[in-house]
Structure formats: C-alpha cells, structure tokens
Design an enzyme around this catalytic site. Structure first.
Site, PDB file in Angstrom:
ATOM      1  N   ARG A 258      48.538  -4.774  -6.738  1.00  0.00           N
ATOM      2  CA  ARG A 258      49.514  -5.717  -7.281  1.00  0.00           C
ATOM      3  C   ARG A 258      50.501  -6.090  -6.183  1.00  0.00           C
ATOM      4  NH1 ARG A 258      48.389  -8.450 -11.996  1.00  0.00           N
ATOM      5  NH2 ARG A 258      47.243  -7.062 -13.393  1.00  0.00           N
ATOM      6  N   GLU A 287      52.011 -15.831  -7.341  1.00  0.00           N
ATOM      7  CA  GLU A 287      50.668 -16.404  -7.348  1.00  0.00           C
ATOM      8  C   GLU A 287      50.649 -17.622  -8.254  1.00  0.00           C
ATOM      9  OE1 GLU A 287      47.711 -13.430  -8.203  1.00  0.00           O
ATOM     10  OE2 GLU A 287      48.413 -12.098  -6.602  1.00  0.00           O
ATOM     11  N   HIS A 310      43.323 -13.139  -4.395  1.00  0.00           N
ATOM     12  CA  HIS A 310      43.250 -12.315  -5.599  1.00  0.00           C
ATOM     13  C   HIS A 310      41.855 -12.383  -6.230  1.00  0.00           C
ATOM     14  CE1 HIS A 310      45.817 -10.505  -9.078  1.00  0.00           C
ATOM     15  NE2 HIS A 310      44.657  -9.891  -8.953  1.00  0.00           N
TER      16      HIS A 310
END
Length: 359
Positions: A258, A287, A310
């Site tokens: 994370r 993001e 990601h």
C-alpha cells in the site's frame, strides 16, 4: 426463484462471476443477473461513505431489486444501497479488504458479508520478487539504454554491476499471505531472510528465515527491504526518513503493498544522497499517481527506480480464485452451511438463505 447479482468489472468480469456461481450451484435453480462497472478503465474512488468503489449507488440499487445475494469486487455497497435492497441477505466480496462495503450498515440489517482473503497473495508475491530482481540486476535501466540505441559497457564495471539474492539479507515487513510466500522463495534462493511481524505464530518461519525483534532491526541489517503490512494508523509511513537512515549505503526498497506505508519524499531524499541504490514501487499515496513527484524525475534521470501501475495482484489466477471464492460463499449460504470467511455473520442459528437454492 433465488435472484443473485453478479456485479463485475473489467478485471473480474460479470460473466466470469456468473460462470463460477453456476458451477458452484451445480444446476440448482437460480436467476443470475449481471451488471458490470468500468474499473480499471475508470479509476475507483469514494462513493458516499465507502472507498475503492466503482459505479454508482443508483445503478446498484436498480440492479439489486429482488436480489438475495450479490457477488462483487468493487460495487458501492453503501447504507443507502442497503436501505433500498430489503431482500438482500448476503454480500460476497471477492477481495481481502472490502472497503467498498459499509460493514456496520450490513450488520445492523442482519446481512451476512464474506470476503476472499489471500486471493492475490501468490500474484503479489511473485510481482514483489520480480521487482526485487529487477532492482538487483538493474534490468529496467539497462533495457532502456538499448531502446535508446546505446550499448553501455559500464553495466559490467565492478562499481556498476548489481547483486545477487544468494548470500544477501532481505528484510520483510509482514509475513502474511504475500510476505510469507516471498520469504519462502527468497530463502530457497539462498538469502538470509529477516522478518518483522508482530502477529507471526511460533514455528511459522521456515528454514532460512529469521524473526526480527523490531522494525528497526530489519532496516539496519537488510540489503533489501520489502513491505508487506496492512495499512493502518499504526503502519502509515512505517518506512520513513529515520528508518531509511538505518539502512546500509547502497541498499534497496520494494513496496507492492500500500502506498501509505511509505514516505515517498523520504525515499526520494535517500535515493538522491545514495543511501538507497534503488527502489521499486507498484503502489502510491495517490492513485492515479502524481506525475510531478520527484521519483519520476529521478527515474527519468537514470536512477534505479522501477515503477509499475498497481498491477501486482493482477493475474488470471487471481481473478479465478476471486470468482470461485465468492461463488463458494454463495453456495454455502444458500445451502444453510457456515461461510468460510464471514466478516459479518447474520443473526440466528441458521443463515437466512438456508435452503433457498433448492426451491
């Protein structure tokens, strides 16, 4: 007739969910409806009081009319949605952290909630290992020089070459579904693996893996540190300037967990002064990312910084495990069996949906 909603997206498709549910129910009568949300082509975000959701409350409320169970990854299951869906009895979420579900609202209404923990553990672990190897052997940087039509001999100079896993010390912050697999693979490759995890059970560590007594010990002793913790108030910025300063000159950092676990400004400082020889990230504080951050400028300037969008948990196998996981929870619920991974248990001695699949 039992009505089930397969609420998919463009990773775990609604048709994929439907097929898994059909297999799990093994021919039992059920009306399986489909709706599909636009993630990842459109970013997920906050919807009312829930996070990391795709689609709108209005779309979901309409689709849930008369529905007993929903299988989803990112549908925005808010208090408003639940209030408008009185027949809903089970929410099966195909992810480990169901931040898109208002769990308290479900609990208040007696709606069971189940998830699929560890669905992307192998995928994320393998990506983490790939990022680490890319850093150690300088793969992206040397690849880019060839794309620029450059044959740079300095990559074979002693002061420019990378390192090996075997014989190095690799520190892991967390040893759950992802970190545990990373630990076993690096240990098998000959690394001395040092793990800090306050929840680690005695005897859980295999050969070649040591338990650290503190987070600081991991930073002080490791050639490469990889982050595998859950993001909480306690773990936010667990990788910070003070801890990076404990690392050996020329060490490396990987984060595919994370973005909030790492102070990225502190990482940029450590790269600029040479404390870190390189860093690899698949996750970010924001993001979509803030492309003005110094990390992107440092990567463009030729520093060993590996950046991916990601995608660590994105594999066909992850999608299969996720779809099959929620399908099994629906089968159990409708058959009156205990859920495998209940986050919210419905009140009463039996699940409200017991026997519905046979009707």
């Amino acid at each position: 007739m039992t009505h089930i909603l397969a609420a998919g997206d463009r990773f775990i498709r609604s048709a994929h969910l439907r097929k898994s549910i059909e297999r799990a129910l093994a021919g039992r009568a059920a009306d399986i409806r489909e709706i599909e949300f636009p993630w990842p082509d459109a970013p997920f975000g906050r919807v009312a009081e829930v996070n990391e959701a795709s689609g709108t409350e209005e779309q979901l409320i309409e689709a849930l009319t008369g529905v007993t169970a929903i299988a989803t990854q990112l549908a925005p299951i808010t208090d408003r949605v639940l209030a408008a869906s009185p027949e809903l009895r089970l929410i099966a979420v195909s992810r480990g952290g169901p931040t898109n579900v208002n769990l308290e609202a479900a609990r208040t209404r007696g709606i069971a909630v189940a998830n699929v923990p560890g669905r992307n553990g192998i995928s994320t672990a393998e990506m983490t290992i790939g990022l680490a190897l890319a850093l150690l052997r300088r793969i992206p940087l040397s690849h880019n020089t060839l794309l620029a039509h450059e044959w740079r001999g300095e990559f074979y100079r002693l002061d420019e070459v990378g390192g090996e896993v075997k014989g190095s010390t690799i520190g892991l912050l967390g040893a759950g579904a992802v970190g545990g697999h990373v630990a076993s693979v690096f240990a098998a490759m000959g690394a001395d693996v040092l793990v800090f995890d306050p929840y680690l059970q005695p005897g859980a560590l295999g050969s070649g893996v040591r338990k650290a007594e503190s987070v600081e010990q991991v930073f002080a002793e490791s050639d490469l540190v990889s982050v595998h913790a859950r993001l909480t108030e306690e773990t936010t910025h667990m990788v910070n300037a003070e801890r990076l300063a404990l690392m050996r000159h020329g060490s490396r950092l990987v984060n595919a967990a994370r973005g909030g676990l790492v102070d990225y400004d502190a990482v940029a400082d450590a790269v600029e002064r040479g404390q870190l020889a390189g860093a690899a990230f698949d996750v970010y504080p924001e993001e979509p990312v803030d492309f003005s951050h110094r990390l992107f400028a440092l990567a463009a300037a030729g520093h060993d910084i590996v950046l991916t969008p990601h995608i660590a948990g994105a594999s066909r196998e992850t999608a299969n495990r996720a779809a099959d996981g929620v399908a099994e929870e629906i089968r159990r619920f409708l058959a009156g069996e205990a859920l495998l991974h209940p986050l919210v248990a419905a009140p009463g001695p039996a699940w409200p949906g017991a026997g519905l699949a046979q009707r």
